[in-house]
Design an enzyme around this catalytic site. Structure first.
Site, PDB file in Angstrom:
ATOM      1  N   GLY A   1       0.842  -1.193   0.000  1.00 31.78           N
ATOM      2  CA  GLY A   1       0.000   0.000   0.000  1.00 31.78           C
ATOM      3  C   GLY A   1       0.873   1.237   0.000  1.00 31.78           C
ATOM      4  O   GLY A   1       2.058   1.156   0.344  1.00 31.78           O
TER       5      GLY A   1
ATOM      6  N   CYS B   1       5.236  -6.208   1.593  1.00 27.49           N
ATOM      7  CA  CYS B   1       5.650  -4.803   1.668  1.00 27.49           C
ATOM      8  C   CYS B   1       4.928  -4.084   2.811  1.00 27.49           C
ATOM      9  O   CYS B   1       5.160  -4.394   3.966  1.00 27.49           O
ATOM     10  CB  CYS B   1       5.436  -4.137   0.301  1.00 27.49           C
ATOM     11  SG  CYS B   1       6.293  -2.567   0.162  1.00 27.49           S
ATOM     12  N   TYR B   2       4.001  -3.171   2.528  1.00 30.08           N
ATOM     13  CA  TYR B   2       3.266  -2.515   3.612  1.00 30.08           C
ATOM     14  C   TYR B   2       2.601  -3.554   4.517  1.00 30.08           C
ATOM     15  O   TYR B   2       2.526  -3.379   5.723  1.00 30.08           O
ATOM     16  CB  TYR B   2       2.204  -1.563   3.033  1.00 30.08           C
ATOM     17  CG  TYR B   2       1.397  -0.873   4.100  1.00 30.08           C
ATOM     18  CD1 TYR B   2       1.866   0.286   4.706  1.00 30.08           C
ATOM     19  CD2 TYR B   2       0.175  -1.401   4.535  1.00 30.08           C
ATOM     20  CE1 TYR B   2       1.136   0.908   5.714  1.00 30.08           C
ATOM     21  CE2 TYR B   2      -0.560  -0.791   5.539  1.00 30.08           C
ATOM     22  CZ  TYR B   2      -0.078   0.370   6.123  1.00 30.08           C
ATOM     23  OH  TYR B   2      -0.793   0.983   7.122  1.00 30.08           O
TER      24      TYR B   2
ATOM     25  N   HIS C   1       8.036  -7.589  -3.705  1.00 36.24           N
ATOM     26  CA  HIS C   1       6.746  -7.924  -4.321  1.00 36.24           C
ATOM     27  C   HIS C   1       6.835  -9.247  -5.097  1.00 36.24           C
ATOM     28  O   HIS C   1       7.276  -9.255  -6.242  1.00 36.24           O
ATOM     29  CB  HIS C   1       6.303  -6.799  -5.259  1.00 36.24           C
ATOM     30  CG  HIS C   1       5.856  -5.586  -4.518  1.00 36.24           C
ATOM     31  ND1 HIS C   1       4.552  -5.388  -4.131  1.00 36.24           N
ATOM     32  CD2 HIS C   1       6.558  -4.534  -4.041  1.00 36.24           C
ATOM     33  CE1 HIS C   1       4.461  -4.259  -3.458  1.00 36.24           C
ATOM     34  NE2 HIS C   1       5.663  -3.711  -3.394  1.00 36.24           N
TER      35      HIS C   1
ATOM     36  N   GLU D   1       4.514 -10.874  -6.406  1.00 31.17           N
ATOM     37  CA  GLU D   1       3.465 -10.981  -7.435  1.00 31.17           C
ATOM     38  C   GLU D   1       3.880 -10.417  -8.783  1.00 31.17           C
ATOM     39  O   GLU D   1       3.234 -10.704  -9.793  1.00 31.17           O
ATOM     40  CB  GLU D   1       2.177 -10.297  -6.941  1.00 31.17           C
ATOM     41  CG  GLU D   1       2.213  -8.773  -6.823  1.00 31.17           C
ATOM     42  CD  GLU D   1       2.836  -8.254  -5.523  1.00 31.17           C
ATOM     43  OE1 GLU D   1       3.603  -9.004  -4.878  1.00 31.17           O
ATOM     44  OE2 GLU D   1       2.584  -7.090  -5.180  1.00 31.17           O
TER      45      GLU D   1
ATOM     46  N   SER E   1     -22.138  -4.322 -26.279  1.00 23.84           N
ATOM     47  CA  SER E   1     -21.391  -3.330 -27.059  1.00 23.84           C
ATOM     48  C   SER E   1     -20.730  -3.979 -28.264  1.00 23.84           C
ATOM     49  O   SER E   1     -20.217  -3.297 -29.134  1.00 23.84           O
ATOM     50  CB  SER E   1     -20.312  -2.713 -26.170  1.00 23.84           C
ATOM     51  OG  SER E   1     -19.342  -3.690 -25.871  1.00 23.84           O
ATOM     52  N   GLY E   2     -20.719  -5.318 -28.292  1.00 23.37           N
ATOM     53  CA  GLY E   2     -19.950  -6.012 -29.323  1.00 23.37           C
ATOM     54  C   GLY E   2     -18.584  -6.408 -28.787  1.00 23.37           C
ATOM     55  O   GLY E   2     -17.898  -7.227 -29.379  1.00 23.37           O
ATOM     56  N   GLY E   3     -18.200  -5.825 -27.665  1.00 28.67           N
ATOM     57  CA  GLY E   3     -16.907  -6.156 -27.053  1.00 28.67           C
ATOM     58  C   GLY E   3     -17.018  -7.421 -26.216  1.00 28.67           C
ATOM     59  O   GLY E   3     -18.116  -7.915 -25.941  1.00 28.67           O
ATOM     60  N   VAL E   4     -15.862  -7.924 -25.798  1.00 31.29           N
ATOM     61  CA  VAL E   4     -15.837  -9.221 -25.115  1.00 31.29           C
ATOM     62  C   VAL E   4     -16.462  -9.138 -23.712  1.00 31.29           C
ATOM     63  O   VAL E   4     -17.171 -10.055 -23.296  1.00 31.29           O
ATOM     64  CB  VAL E   4     -14.395  -9.797 -25.069  1.00 31.29           C
ATOM     65  CG1 VAL E   4     -13.423  -8.880 -24.391  1.00 31.29           C
ATOM     66  CG2 VAL E   4     -14.372 -11.151 -24.415  1.00 31.29           C
ATOM     67  N   ASP E   5     -16.269  -8.032 -23.009  1.00 26.98           N
ATOM     68  CA  ASP E   5     -16.725  -7.979 -21.615  1.00 26.98           C
ATOM     69  C   ASP E   5     -18.248  -8.089 -21.501  1.00 26.98           C
ATOM     70  O   ASP E   5     -18.768  -8.895 -20.732  1.00 26.98           O
ATOM     71  CB  ASP E   5     -16.264  -6.682 -20.932  1.00 26.98           C
ATOM     72  CG  ASP E   5     -14.773  -6.455 -21.053  1.00 26.98           C
ATOM     73  OD1 ASP E   5     -14.063  -7.421 -21.386  1.00 26.98           O
ATOM     74  OD2 ASP E   5     -14.320  -5.325 -20.834  1.00 26.98           O
ATOM     75  N   SER E   6     -18.951  -7.268 -22.281  1.00 24.95           N
ATOM     76  CA  SER E   6     -20.411  -7.315 -22.167  1.00 24.95           C
ATOM     77  C   SER E   6     -20.945  -8.638 -22.731  1.00 24.95           C
ATOM     78  O   SER E   6     -21.944  -9.171 -22.238  1.00 24.95           O
ATOM     79  CB  SER E   6     -21.059  -6.120 -22.855  1.00 24.95           C
ATOM     80  OG  SER E   6     -20.716  -6.072 -24.226  1.00 24.95           O
TER      81      SER E   6
ATOM     82  N   LYS F   1      -8.763  -8.977 -17.841  1.00 25.76           N
ATOM     83  CA  LYS F   1      -9.195  -9.170 -19.227  1.00 25.76           C
ATOM     84  C   LYS F   1      -8.927 -10.597 -19.724  1.00 25.76           C
ATOM     85  O   LYS F   1      -9.796 -11.229 -20.315  1.00 25.76           O
ATOM     86  CB  LYS F   1      -8.447  -8.170 -20.107  1.00 25.76           C
ATOM     87  CG  LYS F   1      -8.995  -8.069 -21.498  1.00 25.76           C
ATOM     88  CD  LYS F   1     -10.144  -7.094 -21.514  1.00 25.76           C
ATOM     89  CE  LYS F   1     -10.732  -6.890 -22.875  1.00 25.76           C
ATOM     90  NZ  LYS F   1     -11.797  -5.896 -22.812  1.00 25.76           N
TER      91      LYS F   1
END
Ligand code: XMP
Length: 517
Positions: free
Chosen positions: A58, A85-86, A173, A175, A227-232, A373
């Site tokens: 953080g 870390c934090y 870190h 990750e 929307s035509g996009g992958v997420d929706s 994503k």
């Protein structure tokens, strides 16, 4: 409070840039991980029946007033904790250790100098391993019960462990990819120390998400804008699996879509998935509102407004709606954290939906908000969406409208649609689509003289652009093999009317943007 059906590692978020990466690394080892705010009480954590807790890093200094601190009762839960870390610093201070700010911040790669071979966290990790550091403060005196198991040249207490309580901490870190054996270290914690069973996958995500959606929605109706996009697309198919015809999707054809997109969306969602789809063909409304407008911001505002009007009109005819579904992803959640924090503040700007009108009070349903994503893409495959829908380049909400530099007319859009289709087709057939973050064509309001056959032509110019990028914040131009550009340019000049000259844009971002407007 949620109780998980799979072994789960919770990431307690202290506001680090990398919190989401930690959760994602854990999911990559097939253990479910979710981020929760650092204010989550020990009692709530106990009820979740989790296998382990990771304290994220953080930006705060633990000695600063009002620094974020977890509920101290967390240390009595008997659950293993890893502080990063934090997270290490706050765990040390709350258990009686001290943290100081040395003269210099440490930022970048360090080497693990010595390793205690009895360390549970560092099992299999060698001295000399590369670590990525980014900190101002560091531990200056170790809390009772902890021992040092690793150090670096500039940081004495780089790795601390309390075997009895199963508390662990690292100053670096693990990750991020720059820490060469970071994934190994995290798996030591998750699989060996917490003994979490690695039996989670996207299939498990689907069943849990379906249960959650059903519980939340009950017998109400959900509206989802495609929307035509992958997420929706992924959000819609997932929600449809959960509640079937209680989901209504709206797809607005703004006239600025890619070639064949409107037909394709209807075919996939209405015909294959049998999803209730309201198709709003508003091409004329968009075009007449845009007539004569050339200034980019003015174009965007008009496109946004007509979209909102069309979307809500379609929504009103869908009957009583209680939820608005969105394909918001984790990075969107972070980007849209706003001081007001109200649900309408988090509506994805690319849908160009502003604040909700008074008479449409919907709750948000965001089943993808924990995911990245590429995880959404994996989920899309799991749900059977076609590969080219799952794996497509980003496309702006205002569509080809922003790429039609100058006035947006039907004729210019048709020209651009054809150019774009050829360019993308050539990229795909050269096998380069997945190497490129985004490829686009734009039409410039510049005419130049050319010659075709025996005829002199006077037509517009188009510019092709392809970029590589990690996150669209910065981008570099893509180095095509020349023959790919050659084929695309030849085909565009031969097959598309309204254009006689093709440029390739070699501007990086910055100073350029990805889109032309
Ligand atoms: P720029 O052009 O600013 O674009 O470098 C960065 C990324 O954002 C996309 N973009 C949009 N996406 N609605 C969207 O959903 C928009 O209005 C919009 N404008 C730009 C762009 O395609 C690129 O991926």
């Amino acid at each position: 409070m949620q109780q998980f059906s799979h072994d789960t590692i919770v990431v307690l978020d202290f506001g680090a840039q990398y919190s989401q990466l930690i959760a994602r690394r854990v999911r990559e080892m097939h253990v479910y991980s979710q981020i929760v705010p650092y204010t989550t009480s020990a009692e709530d954590l106990r009820k979740m029946q989790i296998k382990g807790i990771i304290f994220s890093g953080g930006p705060s200094s633990v000695s600063g007033s009002g620094s974020p601190r977890p509920d101290e009762a967390i240390y009595s839960l008997g659950i293993p904790i890893l502080g990063i870390c934090y997270g290490l610093q706050v765990m040390s201070v709350q258990n009686g250790g001290c943290v100081q700010r040395p003269d210099k911040r440490e930022y970048g790669i360090a080497e693990l100098e010595t390793v205690d071979s009895t360390s549970a966290l560092l099992q299999g990790i060698s001295a000399g391993s590369k670590l990525w550091m980014s900190h101002g403060d560091s531990v200056s005196s170790v809390a009772e019960g902890f021992r040092q198991t690793g150090r670096t040249k500039n940081c004495e207490f780089t790795v601390l462990e309390n075997d009895e309580k199963q508390f662990y901490g690292v100053q670096f870190h693990p990750e991020v990819v720059h820490t060469s054996e970071g994934t190994h270290l995290l798996s030591n914690f998750v699989l060996k120390i917490c003994k979490a069973a690695p039996d989670w996958d996207m299939g498990s995500f689907v069943s849990t998400a379906i249960e959650d959606i059903r519980k939340k929605v009950g017998d109400k109706q959900v509206l989802c804008g495609l929307s035509g996009g992958v997420d929706s697309a992924v959000a819609a198919v997932l929600i449809h699996q959960a509640i079937g015809d209680q989901l209504v999707c709206v797809f607005v054809n703004n006239g600025m879509l890619r070639k064949g997109e409107a037909e394709r969306v209807q075919k996939v969602f209405r015909d294959s998935y049998k999803i209730r789809l309201q198709y709003a063909d508003a091409q004329d409304a968009f075009l007449s509102a845009l007539a004569g407008i050339t200034e980019p911001e003015a174009k965007r505002k008009i496109i946004g407004k007509v979209f909102v009007d069309t979307f809500y009109e379609a929504a009103r005819s869908a009957g009583e709606i209680s939820f608005l579904a969105q394909g918001t992803l984790y990075p969107d959640v972070i980007e849209s954290k706003s001081p007001s924090g109200g649900p309408s503040a988090t509506i994805k700007s690319h849908h160009n939906v502003g604040g909700l009108p008074e008479d449409l009070k919907w709750d948000l349903l965001e089943p993808l908000r924990e995911l990245f994503k590429d995880e959404v893409r994996e989920l899309g495959r799991e749900l059977g969406l076609p590969e080219d829908m799952v794996n497509r380049h980003p496309f702006p909400g205002p569509g080809l409208g922003v790429r039609c530099v100058g006035e947006v007319t039907k004729k210019r859009l048709d020209t651009l649609r054809d150019i774009d289709a050829i360019f993308i087709e050539e990229i795909r057939s050269a096998g380069l689509y997945d190497e490129i973050w985004q490829a686009l064509a734009c039409l410039l309001p510049v005419k130049s003289v050319g010659v075709q056959g025996d005829e002199r032509t006077y037509e517009e110019v188009c510019s092709l652009r392809a970029v590589t990028s990690e996150d669209a914040m910065t981008a570099d131009w893509y180095r095509f093999p020349p023959e790919v550009l050659e084929r695309a340019a030849n085909r565009i000049c031969n097959e598309v009317s309204g254009v006689n000259r093709v440029l390739y844009d070699i501007t990086s971002k910055p100073p350029g943007t990805i889109e032309w407007e």
